[in-house]
Design an enzyme around this catalytic site. Structure first.
Site, PDB file in Angstrom:
ATOM      1  CG  HIS A  25       9.785  -8.792   1.431  1.00  0.00           C
ATOM      2  ND1 HIS A  25       9.106  -9.053   2.606  1.00  0.00           N
ATOM      3  CD2 HIS A  25      10.015  -7.451   1.430  1.00  0.00           C
ATOM      4  CE1 HIS A  25       8.963  -7.940   3.294  1.00  0.00           C
ATOM      5  NE2 HIS A  25       9.495  -6.944   2.601  1.00  0.00           N
ATOM      6  CG  HIS A  28       5.207  -7.556   1.500  1.00  0.00           C
ATOM      7  ND1 HIS A  28       6.384  -7.411   0.791  1.00  0.00           N
ATOM      8  CD2 HIS A  28       4.950  -6.338   2.041  1.00  0.00           C
ATOM      9  CE1 HIS A  28       6.807  -6.160   0.902  1.00  0.00           C
ATOM     10  NE2 HIS A  28       5.959  -5.487   1.654  1.00  0.00           N
ATOM     11  N   GLY A 138       2.800  -5.315   9.724  1.00  0.00           N
ATOM     12  CA  GLY A 138       3.987  -5.990  10.255  1.00  0.00           C
ATOM     13  C   GLY A 138       4.575  -5.249  11.439  1.00  0.00           C
TER      14      GLY A 138
HETATM   15  P1  AMP Z   1       5.653  -2.060   2.873  1.00  0.00           P
HETATM   16  O1  AMP Z   1       5.360  -2.676   1.538  1.00  0.00           O
HETATM   17  O2  AMP Z   1       7.107  -1.960   3.199  1.00  0.00           O
HETATM   18  O3  AMP Z   1       4.881  -0.793   3.128  1.00  0.00           O
HETATM   19  O4  AMP Z   1       5.101  -3.101   3.938  1.00  0.00           O
HETATM   20  C1  AMP Z   1       3.778  -3.548   3.899  1.00  0.00           C
HETATM   21  C2  AMP Z   1       3.470  -4.297   5.161  1.00  0.00           C
HETATM   22  O5  AMP Z   1       4.347  -5.412   5.285  1.00  0.00           O
HETATM   23  C3  AMP Z   1       3.668  -3.436   6.413  1.00  0.00           C
HETATM   24  O6  AMP Z   1       2.616  -3.711   7.342  1.00  0.00           O
HETATM   25  C4  AMP Z   1       4.996  -3.900   6.925  1.00  0.00           C
HETATM   26  O7  AMP Z   1       5.138  -3.742   8.314  1.00  0.00           O
HETATM   27  C5  AMP Z   1       4.968  -5.369   6.550  1.00  0.00           C
HETATM   28  N1  AMP Z   1       6.327  -5.904   6.485  1.00  0.00           N
HETATM   29  C6  AMP Z   1       7.418  -5.333   5.919  1.00  0.00           C
HETATM   30  N2  AMP Z   1       8.517  -6.096   6.101  1.00  0.00           N
HETATM   31  C7  AMP Z   1       8.106  -7.176   6.821  1.00  0.00           C
HETATM   32  C8  AMP Z   1       8.779  -8.336   7.338  1.00  0.00           C
HETATM   33  N3  AMP Z   1      10.082  -8.531   7.155  1.00  0.00           N
HETATM   34  N4  AMP Z   1       8.029  -9.236   8.015  1.00  0.00           N
HETATM   35  C9  AMP Z   1       6.702  -9.049   8.210  1.00  0.00           C
HETATM   36  N5  AMP Z   1       6.022  -7.981   7.735  1.00  0.00           N
HETATM   37  C10 AMP Z   1       6.707  -7.055   7.064  1.00  0.00           C
END
Ligand code: AMP
Length: 284
Positions: A25, A28, A138
């Site tokens: 999204h 990312h 994030g």
């Molecule tokens: P995930 O795919 O959920 O493991 O997230 C991958 C990376 O994207 C992690 O470093 C998360 O902290 C970051 N992330 C997830 N949601 C958001 C968001 N809404 N804004 C910014 N970064 C995010």
């Protein structure tokens, strides 16, 4: 992947890594954008890491949208995508784990035993494979970012960990791959996380510093939403993640809330204004 990264290092290029679990999204993509400002090549990884899911969690049904993810990454200007299979990352007789002691047992770690051990282990492996100059995470996952920064420091890694602000929907809901689990009514109810952070901010802005008083405000806002069940709502020191009595140094308001069956997290980062320490600066 190792060969590709080795080549980039041999050319003295600045490598950026953005680890993800896919179902991409705009949150990312903001990490990718940030990486592109500092690095070339930018490498993204997609790996739904089985070791960070508990036995009763959503590993099997976690959204997997590989085709559209790779299109998004290409459009975002990512130079390479690393999408290994679990059997490549965890071959038979895999036996070595990385755990950040103490910090990984609190809050998220307490609600999700073993979760952070899975996270730090896989991130350590990704950092060992790519050996990036910078890796981007994030702040939406505040405790996770803090743990990874600690791990990089404790293990003398040559990667600088960069923590980036959360991207939100117009109504304040932090973007998350898990938001697709919400039905229309729950999606509406999910704004209660942001609304309760806002209510804490208003109290702080009007001079309240007492953590119990702030917690009461959080509980009141969260309690008014019938689809919400609070897992935790805490005000913690931004370094130690220990609960604070008063807000007087950098802190997080941390939330974990079930909306129906979907568990969502969010946070507000608060720091004293450097020029006037009575005044606070809020980072949603
Ligand atoms: P995930 O795919 O959920 O493991 O997230 C991958 C990376 O994207 C992690 O470093 C998360 O902290 C970051 N992330 C997830 N949601 C958001 C968001 N809404 N804004 C910014 N970064 C995010």
């Amino acid at each position: 992947m190792k060969e590709h990264a080795r080549q980039a290092r041999a050319e003295s290029r600045i490598i950026g890594l953005v680890p993800t679990m896919g179902a991409l999204h705009a949150g990312h993509l903001s990490l990718i954008e940030r990486a592109r400002r500092q690095c070339s090549p930018v490498i993204a990884s997609i790996f739904v890491n089985p070791k960070q899911f508990g036995p009763k969690e959503d590993f099997a049904k976690y959204p997997r949208t590989f085709e559209s993810d790779s299109e998004k990454l290409e459009r975002a200007g990512v130079d390479a995508l690393f999408a290994p299979e679990p059997s490549e990352i965890y071959p038979e007789r895999f036996a070595t784990y990385v755990n950040v002691e103490g910090l990984s047992d609190k809050l998220e770690g307490r609600s999700r035993p073993g979760h952070f051990r899975g996270v730090t282990t896989v991130v350590m492996k990704l950092l060992a494979i790519v050996q990036p100059n910078f890796a981007y995470f994030g702040r939406k996952d505040a405790q996770q970012s803090r743990l990874i920064t600690q791990m990089a420091r404790d293990l003398n890694l040559d990667t600088e960990i960069v923590v980036c602000p959360p991207v939100r929907e117009p109504d304040g809901l932090a973007l998350s791959s898990r938001n697709v689990y919400l039905n229309a009514e729950e999606r509406q109810a999910a704004t209660v996380l942001y609304r309760s952070l806002e209510s804490a901010k208003s109290e702080l802005a009007s001079g309240v510093r007492d953590a119990l008083q702030l917690q009461a405000v959080l509980q009141r806002t969260l309690g008014a939403e019938r689809h919400a069940r609070v897992d935790y709502a805490e005000i913690v020191d931004a370094e130690t993640f220990e609960p604070v009595v008063r807000v007087s140094k950098p802190c997080y308001v941390l939330l974990a809330v079930f909306i129906g069956k979907t568990r969502l997290i969010d946070n507000l980062y608060i720091e004293p204004n450097s020029s006037n320490s009575e005044e606070l600066v809020f980072h949603f």
